[in-house]
Design an enzyme around this catalytic site. Structure first.
Site, PDB file in Angstrom:
ATOM      1  N   LYS A 161     -18.302  -4.315 -44.415  1.00 30.83           N
ATOM      2  CA  LYS A 161     -19.507  -3.805 -44.666  1.00 30.83           C
ATOM      3  C   LYS A 161     -19.264  -2.378 -45.097  1.00 30.83           C
ATOM      4  CE  LYS A 161     -22.686  -1.896 -40.988  1.00 30.83           C
ATOM      5  NZ  LYS A 161     -23.229  -2.159 -39.522  1.00 30.83           N
ATOM      6  N   LYS A 163     -20.885   1.330 -45.642  1.00 33.06           N
ATOM      7  CA  LYS A 163     -22.307   1.905 -45.476  1.00 33.06           C
ATOM      8  C   LYS A 163     -22.576   2.571 -46.865  1.00 33.06           C
ATOM      9  CE  LYS A 163     -22.431   2.260 -40.877  1.00 33.06           C
ATOM     10  NZ  LYS A 163     -23.774   1.892 -40.282  1.00 33.06           N
ATOM     11  N   ASP A 189     -24.917  -1.454 -45.562  1.00 33.50           N
ATOM     12  CA  ASP A 189     -25.720  -1.042 -44.327  1.00 33.50           C
ATOM     13  C   ASP A 189     -26.259   0.522 -44.911  1.00 33.50           C
ATOM     14  OD1 ASP A 189     -26.912  -0.266 -41.969  1.00 33.50           O
ATOM     15  OD2 ASP A 189     -25.355  -0.496 -40.829  1.00 33.50           O
ATOM     16  N   ASN A 191     -28.735   2.339 -43.080  1.00 33.62           N
ATOM     17  CA  ASN A 191     -29.056   3.092 -41.931  1.00 33.62           C
ATOM     18  C   ASN A 191     -30.441   4.297 -42.161  1.00 33.62           C
ATOM     19  OD1 ASN A 191     -25.887   3.276 -41.046  1.00 33.62           O
ATOM     20  ND2 ASN A 191     -27.328   2.617 -39.607  1.00 33.62           N
ATOM     21  N   ASP A 239     -31.654  -3.877 -38.388  1.00 32.78           N
ATOM     22  CA  ASP A 239     -30.857  -3.228 -37.391  1.00 32.78           C
ATOM     23  C   ASP A 239     -31.760  -2.279 -36.361  1.00 32.78           C
ATOM     24  OD1 ASP A 239     -29.257  -1.777 -35.600  1.00 32.78           O
ATOM     25  OD2 ASP A 239     -27.746  -1.110 -37.283  1.00 32.78           O
ATOM     26  N   LYS A 263     -27.610  -5.476 -31.420  1.00 25.63           N
ATOM     27  CA  LYS A 263     -26.908  -4.716 -30.837  1.00 25.63           C
ATOM     28  C   LYS A 263     -27.643  -4.934 -29.390  1.00 25.63           C
ATOM     29  CE  LYS A 263     -25.762  -1.590 -34.530  1.00 25.63           C
ATOM     30  NZ  LYS A 263     -26.147  -0.234 -34.977  1.00 25.63           N
TER      31      LYS A 263
HETATM   32  O1  OSB Z   1     -25.732   0.978 -38.200  1.00 25.30           O
HETATM   33  O2  OSB Z   1     -24.403  -0.515 -37.394  1.00 25.30           O
HETATM   34  C1  OSB Z   1     -24.765   0.775 -37.356  1.00 25.30           C
HETATM   35  C2  OSB Z   1     -21.979   2.724 -35.729  1.00 25.30           C
HETATM   36  C3  OSB Z   1     -22.788   3.625 -35.063  1.00 25.30           C
HETATM   37  C4  OSB Z   1     -24.108   3.567 -35.159  1.00 25.30           C
HETATM   38  C5  OSB Z   1     -24.789   2.706 -35.976  1.00 25.30           C
HETATM   39  C6  OSB Z   1     -24.046   1.736 -36.814  1.00 25.30           C
HETATM   40  C7  OSB Z   1     -22.485   1.700 -36.697  1.00 25.30           C
HETATM   41  C8  OSB Z   1     -21.636   0.983 -37.274  1.00 25.30           C
HETATM   42  C9  OSB Z   1     -20.203   0.693 -36.925  1.00 25.30           C
HETATM   43  O3  OSB Z   1     -21.744   0.348 -38.523  1.00 25.30           O
HETATM   44  C10 OSB Z   1     -20.327  -0.449 -35.699  1.00 25.30           C
HETATM   45  C11 OSB Z   1     -19.085  -0.579 -35.139  1.00 25.30           C
HETATM   46  O4  OSB Z   1     -17.888  -1.006 -35.800  1.00 25.30           O
HETATM   47  O5  OSB Z   1     -19.084  -0.707 -33.866  1.00 25.30           O
HETATM   48 MG    MG Z   2     -26.432  -0.782 -38.827  1.00 18.82          MG
END
Ligand code: OSB
Ligand code: MG
Length: 368
Positions: A161, A163, A189, A191, A239, A263
């Site tokens: 994945k 970012k 991702d 965010n 998410d 999550k």
């Molecule tokens: O958006 O999934 C996310 C980590 C911290 C906050 C948000 C995210 C993430 C990750 C890493 O993408 C997830 C991991 O490896 O624990």
């Molecule tokens: Mg995410």
């Protein structure tokens, strides 16, 4: 089983490498751990809240405060307390889902340890190991990204994945595809870094055959995601927007997502996470287990959850060494791209007292 109290323990753990997302750079984790002490057994929970409220509204000092002032006193005053009633007892307090999740998990772990039952079995796991993906941060350059991705593929990760954010999207995706080929399971991702006005830019990702685009738009813009889904071919995954089984059901019905990142902290606990799994499965929507850069405590629970039948895509359940040089439990080690689901009672992992002590910055006892 009588609850005696909770120990709130703050630890600081440096990350093996800085982790950059569209919301900032993490160089370490300041984690709040919760230890439930009952007359029969003890149990651990981990709060996913980051130091700053930049991923979700929660932050670690706030989580500690709300536990101490509101959540733990409510649990202490509740008749017939058990883990399955935690969410209901805490429902009068709005939000603070990561804090609630940690308390529920600590109690659940204590109960299961007392009864000798593994968490995975309790949740309904059907697998004894789970395939693992890895979340790769935004880098200063494409060559640096290719080095990182190549390293993770060498370690056996079965899904990558990336970012992304405006200015770091099509170019890194193209570079990864060109270097590592079309067979790599690849997703991105954002965010919440884009708006619906960026739909044409996001559609430029379509030719790269990504598994999904995670949370491109603002967390409150569920309708926007439904509109975006009509403008891009890549499946949309949510998410941040998914905070409960009810919001998951609504987002699915609205056509805002074809995939859900579950999550447990974000949705208030592992029991609510299982309900989202059930809602999604009934709608034919795939789910996978997200992460919050957890220590071995939270990781053990995430791996148990990821072993449920509806988790049909690899999660962000990476090995301990992707995050920390030394974990506070026995480390989770990748084997052929998979992590083993713990089989012992409760979480099935133990905290290592010396290791835990060396990273602890503060402990507080809140009696019930
Ligand atoms: O958006 O999934 C996310 C980590 C911290 C906050 C948000 C995210 C993430 C990750 C890493 O993408 C997830 C991991 O490896 O624990
Ligand atoms: Mg995410």
């Amino acid at each position: 089983m009588q609850l005696e109290g909770f120990e709130l323990r703050r630890i600081t753990m440096p990350l093996v490498a800085p982790f950059r997302t569209s919301f900032g750079v993490q160089t370490g984790r300041d984690v709040l751990l919760v230890r439930a002490v009952t007359t029969d057994a003890e149990g651990w929970g981990e709060c996913g809240a980051l130091a700053d409220p930049v991923y979700s509204p929660e932050y670690v000092d706030g989580a500690e405060d709300v536990m101490r002032r509101f959540l733990i006193p409510a649990l202490a005053g509740a008749p017939r307390l058990d883990a399955s009633r935690v969410a209901t007892i805490l429902a009068p307090f709005k939000g603070h889902r990561m804090a609630k999740c940690a308390l529920e998990l600590a109690l659940l772990d204590a109960e299961l340890r007392a009864e000798g039952r593994p968490l995975a079995r309790e949740l309904g796991a059907v697998r004894d190991r789970v395939p693992c993906g890895v979340s790769v941060g935004i880098m200063d350059s494409v060559p640096q990204l290719l080095d990182a991705v190549g390293g993770y593929l060498d370690q056996g990760y079965v899904r990558i994945k990336l970012k992304i954010e405006p200015g770091w999207d099509v170019e890194p995706v193209r570079a990864v595809r060109e270097r590592f080929g079309d067979d790599v399971a690849l997703q991105v991702d954002a965010n919440t870094a884009y708006t619906l006005a960026d739909a044409r830019q996001l559609a430029k990702l379509d030719p790269f055959d990504l598994l999904l685009i995670e949370q491109p738009l603002d967390e409150e813009d569920v309708l926007g995601h439904a509109e975006l889904a009509q403008l891009v071919r890549t499946p949309i995954c949510l998410d941040e927007s998914i905070t409960s089984a009810a919001t998951a059901a609504a987002a699915i019905r609205l056509g805002a997502c074809r995939v859900v990142n579950i999550k447990p902290g974000r949705v208030g606990g592992y029991l609510e996470a299982r309900r989202i799994h059930d809602v999604a499965a009934a709608a034919g929507v795939a789910v996978w287990c997200g992460g919050m850069l957890e220590t071995g405590v939270g990781r053990a629970a995430n791996v148990a959850l990821a072993a449920l039948p509806g988790f049909t895509m690899p999660g962000d359940t990476s090995g301990s060494d992707r995050y920390y040089a030394s974990d506070i439990t026995e480390p989770f080690v990748l084997d052929d791209g998979h992590l083993p689901v713990p089989t012992g009672p409760g979480l099935g992992v133990e905290t290592r007292p010396d290791q835990l002590k060396s990273v602890t910055t503060k402990t507080e006892w809140v009696s019930c």
